[in-house]
Design an enzyme around this catalytic site. Structure first.
Site, PDB file in Angstrom:
ATOM      1  N   LYS A 107       0.825  -1.202   0.000  1.00 18.08           N
ATOM      2  CA  LYS A 107       0.000   0.000   0.000  1.00 18.08           C
ATOM      3  C   LYS A 107       0.865   1.260   0.000  1.00 18.08           C
ATOM      4  CE  LYS A 107      -1.542   2.091   3.505  1.00 18.08           C
ATOM      5  NZ  LYS A 107      -2.155   2.497   4.790  1.00 18.08           N
ATOM      6  N   ASP A 138      -6.461   1.044   1.070  1.00 17.91           N
ATOM      7  CA  ASP A 138      -6.462   1.178   2.525  1.00 17.91           C
ATOM      8  C   ASP A 138      -7.839   0.768   3.036  1.00 17.91           C
ATOM      9  OD1 ASP A 138      -8.139   3.272   1.887  1.00 17.91           O
ATOM     10  OD2 ASP A 138      -7.099   4.753   3.117  1.00 17.91           O
TER      11      ASP A 138
END
Length: 238
Positions: free
Chosen positions: A122, A140
């Site tokens: 991420k 997320d």
């Protein structure tokens, strides 16, 4: 798949109409300070990270200055953040490795980024997207929730949701898609009480039950983006 792509395009077009050039809300000056801010954002809000990095970056805004500051010095600036001791070690070590392996520069390479302490997929996606303009899609908690609520993915892991979204996002929104979805989840499609009454895509959303089609008695603390307040019927991490 064709129908899902068409709906994804309509969703992103509607979100993008109110925010045509979305960007991260993490304050940064360059790829290095962005990388540090994203690492610090784990289990913290962007607002909280910004408060911490204002003093941190005033003291150290390059890998060399950060290493000179030391783990304890870094920790003093970020004590308001959760897991600040571990994060201070990560920031110190990634700064040291950037000097050692990359001449003090943030690499434009996923494998090299993910080899740094505290950097996962991420974080690498955010840096590649925001700093280098790559069409990556960081998943997320907001993107994960919104994608599933909108029926764009039924993936049970961030990797699965990322894969599903990448197959649906039109080229026009390839770089902006994850910003649009993050902001939508942060300010409207909230985990506990989504603000469906002011959502520009509620007619495209299959999620049930929706919240009442009337404004709350008290204006929400966070109201951006303002163009989403029109009533058109169309880091948790912060």
């Amino acid at each position: 798949m064709r129908a899902r792509r068409a709906r994804a395009r309509r969703i992103l077009d509607a979100l993008g109409a109110g925010n045509p050039a979305p960007r991260t809300e993490l304050e940064h000056r360059d790829p290095y300070t962005l990388l540090v801010a994203v690492v610090l954002s784990a289990q913290s809000t962007d607002a909280g990270v910004n408060r911490a990095t204002r003093t941190l970056f005033a003291a150290a805004d390059t890998p060399q200055k950060m290493v000179a500051l030391g783990v304890e010095g870094i920790a003093q600036h970020i004590r308001t953040l959760g897991l600040y001791n571990a994060k201070a070690r990560h920031v110190y070590e990634l700064s040291r490795l950037l000097i050692e392996r990359h001449g003090g520069r943030v690499p434009r390479d996923r494998a090299a980024l993910e080899a740094l302490p505290g950097v996962g997929r991420k974080t690498a996606n955010v840096v590649l997207n925001e700093a280098f303009g790559e069409p990556t899609l960081a998943v997320d908690t907001h993107v994960f929730r919104v994608a599933r609520r909108l029926g764009l993915s039924d993936g049970r892991t961030p990797a699965a949701v990322e894969r599903d979204l990448l197959a649906l996002v039109p080229r026009r929104w390839a770089r902006a898609a994850h910003h649009l979805l993050i902001l939508h989840g942060r300010y409207l499609c909230k985990a506990r009480r989504p603000e469906c009454w002011r959502c520009p895509i509620r007619r495209l959303c299959p999620h049930e039950p929706k919240t009442a089609a009337q404004p709350p008695a008290v204006k929400p603390r966070f109201s951006r983006p303002t163009s989403w307040d029109s009533g058109d019927p169309g880091r948790e991490e912060g």
